[in-house]
Design an enzyme around this catalytic site. Structure first.
Site, short mmCIF file in Angstrom:
data_model
loop_
_atom_site.label_atom_id
_atom_site.label_comp_id
_atom_site.label_asym_id
_atom_site.label_seq_id
_atom_site.Cartn_x
_atom_site.Cartn_y
_atom_site.Cartn_z
N ALA A 75 10.40 4.94 1.41
CA ALA A 75 10.81 5.54 2.40
C ALA A 75 10.23 7.45 1.49
CB ALA A 75 12.35 5.31 2.28
N CYS A 108 15.58 -2.26 -2.07
CA CYS A 108 16.36 -0.90 -2.23
C CYS A 108 17.42 -0.38 -3.49
CB CYS A 108 15.85 -0.35 -1.41
SG CYS A 108 16.43 1.88 -1.25
N ASN A 121 5.49 -7.76 -6.79
CA ASN A 121 5.10 -5.77 -6.82
C ASN A 121 6.13 -4.97 -8.23
OD1 ASN A 121 7.45 -4.37 -5.09
ND2 ASN A 121 5.13 -3.49 -5.21
N ASP A 180 4.89 -1.81 -10.66
CA ASP A 180 4.13 -1.24 -11.41
C ASP A 180 2.67 -1.49 -12.08
OD1 ASP A 180 6.11 -0.51 -13.19
OD2 ASP A 180 5.84 -1.52 -14.96
N GLY A 211 2.78 0.45 -4.89
CA GLY A 211 3.34 1.46 -3.94
C GLY A 211 2.89 2.78 -4.82
N ARG A 212 3.86 2.99 -5.74
CA ARG A 212 3.40 4.58 -6.08
C ARG A 212 2.15 4.96 -6.64
NH1 ARG A 212 8.65 4.04 -10.41
NH2 ARG A 212 7.69 1.80 -10.19
#
Length: 347
Positions: free
Chosen positions: A25, A107, A207, A209, A231-232
């Site tokens: 998001a 989430c 998913n 790390d 992701g991050r």
């Protein structure tokens, strides 16, 4: 194209298709998804969109549901707690161009869980089954599920949820290796992802790390997953997808991008953000991306403090270009930048 063919295309075994972009998001908007796909991501899922139809026409929802010109397949993620609302939301997103619908049961954010959505749904397996069945029956496109190991540590119920997903007609399962209780703290666990992969017959995507080429290979090898989701670690580093793909194909590390390339990628990204969001929002949304791109570079903190004060897109792009030109002049190299571990307190 049938449901099964769409999914088969995603897993038709080229290494590039094994590397996905996680929905985040406020991050994975259309410009970011497009950029990650350019660098080799095999699939990208939209930002989470609420199933509440009263919020469907808000500015934020309209941005998130904008798939104009996006590289197929287009995957729209929906979130909520009412099976009928989620089914209607799925139909709406398919009519809007989605070729895959993804259900968010992962989430951990308080404002989402307080509405019994996201990972809070894992507390009610009966409701999980109702939601999955309702959405699968509502649309003629593949439905995927993104979730976590469970709600609380010590009460992980992902094996039952995964079996329920398969029986309900879910076409692929994305599994984050944490519980809701973990939020983004502690270390992602892959043992239960491995068990899920052994238990069900639909594709499993791992998913959590995955922040380097070697970590990507480790997770694929350890879990047996069909793909991994980043992701991050892609924030400010969209070239991580080509780095991972190169390592998986050759076992060798790809050279870090040159500063000139990073400058050009960032300026191109800014242009897309400005065009997508407009002057006011484009300038402000771009700030976090600029901060991610410049993390660890010489005098980057001083630069960011200056950049945050700029409130026009033209001036923002100018100060970014000037900063990178100074780095080039002083011989800065990306290979000298220490890539920091994922900040577990963010996102």
């Amino acid at each position: 194209m049938s449901k099964n063919n769409v999914i088969r295309e995603l897993f038709d075994r080229s290494i590039d298709k094994k590397i996905w972009v996680a929905p985040m998001a406020g991050v994975t908007d259309r410009p970011f998804r497009t950029l990650c796909k350019y660098f080799g991501a095999g699939h990208a899922v939209s930002e989470m969109m609420t199933a509440d139809k009263t919020l469907r026409m808000t500015k934020k929802s309209l941005y998130r549901a904008n798939f104009d010109g996006e590289i197929a397949p287009i995957s729209a993620q929906i979130a909520g707690s009412d099976p009928l609302e989620l089914a209607e939301a799925a139909r709406y997103q398919v009519a809007n161009g989605a070729q895959i619908v993804d259900i968010n049961m992962g989430c951990p954010a308080k404002k989402v869980c307080n509405k019994l959505a996201g990972s809070a749904l894992l507390q009610d397996e009966g409701l999980v089954e109702q939601i999955l069945s309702a959405v699968v029956e509502a649309v003629d496109v593949p439905v995927t599920l993104k979730t976590r190991l469970g709600f609380l540590n010590g009460e992980e119920n992902i094996l039952r949820v995964a079996e329920c997903a398969e029986k309900s007609g879910i076409q692929a399962l994305v599994l984050h290796g944490r519980t809701r209780e973990d939020m983004y703290l502690n270390t992602a666990r892959y043992d239960l992802i491995t068990e899920v992969k052994k238990t069900i017959n639909i594709p499993v995507i791992a998913n959590g790390d995955i922040d380097s080429p070697e970590k990507a290979k480790y997770v694929l090898d350890t879990t047996g997953a069909d793909a991994i989701m980043v992701g991050r670690a892609a924030q400010g580093r969209p070239w991580i997808f080509r780095e991972i793909a190169h390592y998986l194909k050759t076992g060798e590390y790809l050279a870090a991008p040159e500063i000139e390339e990073v400058r050009n990628v960032l300026l191109g990204h800014l242009t897309e953000l400005y065009d997508f969001y407009g002057e006011y929002s484009g300038c402000r949304i771009a700030r976090k991306h600029i901060a991610w791109y410049t993390k660890g570079l010489h005098s980057s903190n001083d630069f960011r403090q200056q950049m945050y004060k700029v409130d026009s897109t033209a001036e923002q792009a100018e100060v970014v270009e000037q900063y990178f030109n100074q780095l080039l002049h002083h011989g800065e190299r990306m290979s000298d930048v220490q890539v920091e571990p994922i900040d577990l307190l963010k996102n």
